[in-house]
Scaffold this motif. Structure first.
Motif, PDB file in Angstrom:
ATOM      1  N   ALA A   1      38.720 -21.458 -18.358  1.00  0.00           N
ATOM      2  CA  ALA A   1      39.779 -21.675 -19.360  1.00  0.00           C
ATOM      3  C   ALA A   1      40.844 -20.585 -19.256  1.00  0.00           C
ATOM      4  O   ALA A   1      42.046 -20.852 -19.361  1.00  0.00           O
ATOM      5  CB  ALA A   1      39.159 -21.675 -20.761  1.00  0.00           C
TER       6      ALA A   1
ATOM      7  N   SER B   1      42.284 -18.668 -25.017  1.00  0.00           N
ATOM      8  CA  SER B   1      42.301 -19.689 -23.955  1.00  0.00           C
ATOM      9  C   SER B   1      41.241 -20.745 -24.204  1.00  0.00           C
ATOM     10  O   SER B   1      41.502 -21.957 -24.125  1.00  0.00           O
ATOM     11  CB  SER B   1      42.051 -19.041 -22.590  1.00  0.00           C
ATOM     12  OG  SER B   1      42.982 -18.027 -22.351  1.00  0.00           O
ATOM     13  N   ILE B   2      40.024 -20.311 -24.524  1.00  0.00           N
ATOM     14  CA  ILE B   2      38.937 -21.279 -24.714  1.00  0.00           C
ATOM     15  C   ILE B   2      39.154 -22.062 -26.014  1.00  0.00           C
ATOM     16  O   ILE B   2      38.881 -23.272 -26.082  1.00  0.00           O
ATOM     17  CB  ILE B   2      37.551 -20.575 -24.657  1.00  0.00           C
ATOM     18  CG1 ILE B   2      36.413 -21.548 -24.822  1.00  0.00           C
ATOM     19  CG2 ILE B   2      37.378 -19.520 -25.613  1.00  0.00           C
ATOM     20  CD1 ILE B   2      35.047 -20.875 -24.811  1.00  0.00           C
TER      21      ILE B   2
ATOM     22  N   LEU C   1      41.873 -24.671 -25.284  1.00  0.00           N
ATOM     23  CA  LEU C   1      41.367 -25.745 -24.421  1.00  0.00           C
ATOM     24  C   LEU C   1      40.473 -26.696 -25.219  1.00  0.00           C
ATOM     25  O   LEU C   1      40.670 -27.917 -25.209  1.00  0.00           O
ATOM     26  CB  LEU C   1      40.586 -25.145 -23.248  1.00  0.00           C
ATOM     27  CG  LEU C   1      39.889 -26.160 -22.336  1.00  0.00           C
ATOM     28  CD1 LEU C   1      40.903 -27.026 -21.609  1.00  0.00           C
ATOM     29  CD2 LEU C   1      38.991 -25.460 -21.310  1.00  0.00           C
TER      30      LEU C   1
END
Ligand code: FAD
Length: 408
Positions: free
Chosen positions: A323, A126-127, A130
């Motif tokens: 995130a 996720s991070i 992003l």
């Protein structure tokens, strides 16, 4: 890169190893990443043609720093790949390997590792997604996000690789060639470990990433009130800056207390609302703690690395929580079939992160930092050399070790 001795400006350019004056003095060898060709190279009166200049003359440092932010993102993205492979290895092995009457993955100690591995892998992706999408869009200043992403993913990735070794047991420590030779599946946990570890050192080590982000965290305070904690500034000058400081903090400080981070805020996020409320409240609390740290430690704050590193770790956890929640929600909104499964691991990740953040906040003010630093100084000064000498039959110190190697 080289610095012009007259203008003192740095320029970037390409140098070919076949050129006259370029000599590979020593080819470095590493515990992993064995395809790397890093070397100690000497340059003697090397002539570089103008067309080999990268960008403009004298702009080398800017080019290096700009490319570093994007280049740095290769590490957290690569870490996601390693984490996914690790998850796959552990899922298979922990289901197949039976000990004490059931698969090792069903013993709680290993089960918890697997759950955290899945939750962290989702968070890592996720991070990375992003931050990489922010970089690709090109209109964001991603210095902080890139550093946070690099630090967080390389650290979690290493923990995951370490867990692969543990979950695979003795086979984790065995090379894939040896495993294959005795008819076992050639799982490369040993190689993963050797190859992965460097991610916490190059492209900005753990420590340097912490320091870089800590500097940004206190930057606004230094701009506004730096003179008050600078011992080289006279009393008259300090008093001169006082009105500006009072005006700034009269607004800034109360607003770090005010703000609503409870129900019904973020209700649209359903089961994740509680996590976002926690991020909201903790962000303001973090801002206050940074300010309190400045008041408490003043100019010495720059040397209080344990305090600063905890601050950065809290910020990083909050960033990753955001995130992770955003991605889980996006998956649900897009109606993806995996959305419900993703929500489970996102929720677990946020619960873990919440506990970690609470502990970090607590440790900011209740710790052994000063005592530990004193012990370290003692060790460096040789207080504990007696302990090293207890290793009977082994060279006690690095210099003795070198002497032994030299005579061997
Ligand atoms: C396999 C490999 C490939 C590499 N490839 C490249 C490459 O392509 N290009 C390139 O430019 N470099 C490359 N490097 C170099 C790499 O970037 C450096 O090794 C790395 O940045 C760490 O620097 P250092 O080794 O000088 O460690 P040092 O700076 O000597 O640091 C030693 C330790 O002290 C810590 N430390 C340092 N300063 C502080 C401080 N102020 N506060 C707290 N802790 C601190 C560090 O984090 C580290 O843990 C490579 C290295 C390796 C091993």
């Amino acid at each position: 890169m080289a610095k012009d001795s007259q203008t003192k400006k740095i320029s970037a350019f390409v140098v070919e190893t076949e050129w006259e004056g370029v000599k590979v003095e020593h080819r470095c060898h590493f515990m992993g990443l064995r395809a790397l060709a890093n070397a100690v190279i000497s340059f003697t009166h090397v002539r570089v043609p103008r067309e080999n200049l990268i960008g403009q003359e004298g702009k080398g440092l800017k080019i290096a720093l700009t490319t570093l932010n994007d280049g740095r993102l290769s590490i957290p993205n690569g870490s996601v790949g390693a984490a996914k492979r690790a998850l796959s290895i552990c899922r298979t092995w922990a289901s197949e390997r039976v000990q004490w009457g059931k698969p090792v993955g069903k013993h709680e100690a290993i089960a918890h590792k697997i759950a955290d591995m899945a939750a962290n892998t989702f968070a890592m992706e996720s991070i990375a997604r992003l931050t990489t999408s922010m970089s690709t869009q090109g209109n964001f200043d991603i210095r902080l996000e890139a550093a946070a992403c690099k630090l967080w993913n390389s650290t979690r990735g290493w923990e995951i690789v370490d867990d692969v070794m543990q979950i695979r047991g003795g086979r984790g420590y065995e090379t894939e060639i040896s495993l294959a030779a005795r008819g076992e599946e050639p799982v490369n946990a040993e190689r993963m470990m050797r190859d992965y570890r460097i991610n916490r050192i190059f492209e900005g080590s753990d420590e340097i990433m912490h320091l870089f982000m800590a500097r940004e965290a206190v930057d606004k305070h230094l701009q506004v009130a730096g003179a008050m904690i600078d011992p080289s500034v006279s009393l008259a000058q300090r008093l001169g800056t006082l009105p500006r400081i009072v005006v700034f903090y009269a607004w800034w400080y109360p607003t770090r207390w005010l703000g609503w981070g409870r129900w019904p805020r973020y209700s649209g996020f359903g089961r994740f609302a509680r996590h976002l409320r926690f991020v909201d409240r903790s962000s303001r609390k973090l801002a206050r703690q940074i300010f309190h740290g400045m008041l408490m430690h003043q100019a010495k704050l720059q040397h209080k690395q344990a305090f600063l590193f905890r601050i950065v770790d809290i910020a990083d956890e909050l960033f990753v929580m955001t995130a992770t929640v955003s991605r889980a929600r996006m998956m649900a909104e897009a109606g993806l079939p995996e959305a419900e499964k993703a929500a489970k691991v996102a929720d677990l990740f946020c619960r873990n992160a919440t506990r970690k953040v609470r502990k970090l906040f607590h440790d900011l003010w209740a710790n052994d930092d000063v005592g530990k630093y004193r012990v370290a100084l003692g060790v460096l000064e040789g207080d504990q050399v007696w302990m090293e000498q207890l290793l009977e039959g082994l060279p006690a110190t690095a210099s003795q070790k070198r002497a032994k190697l030299a005579t061997a």
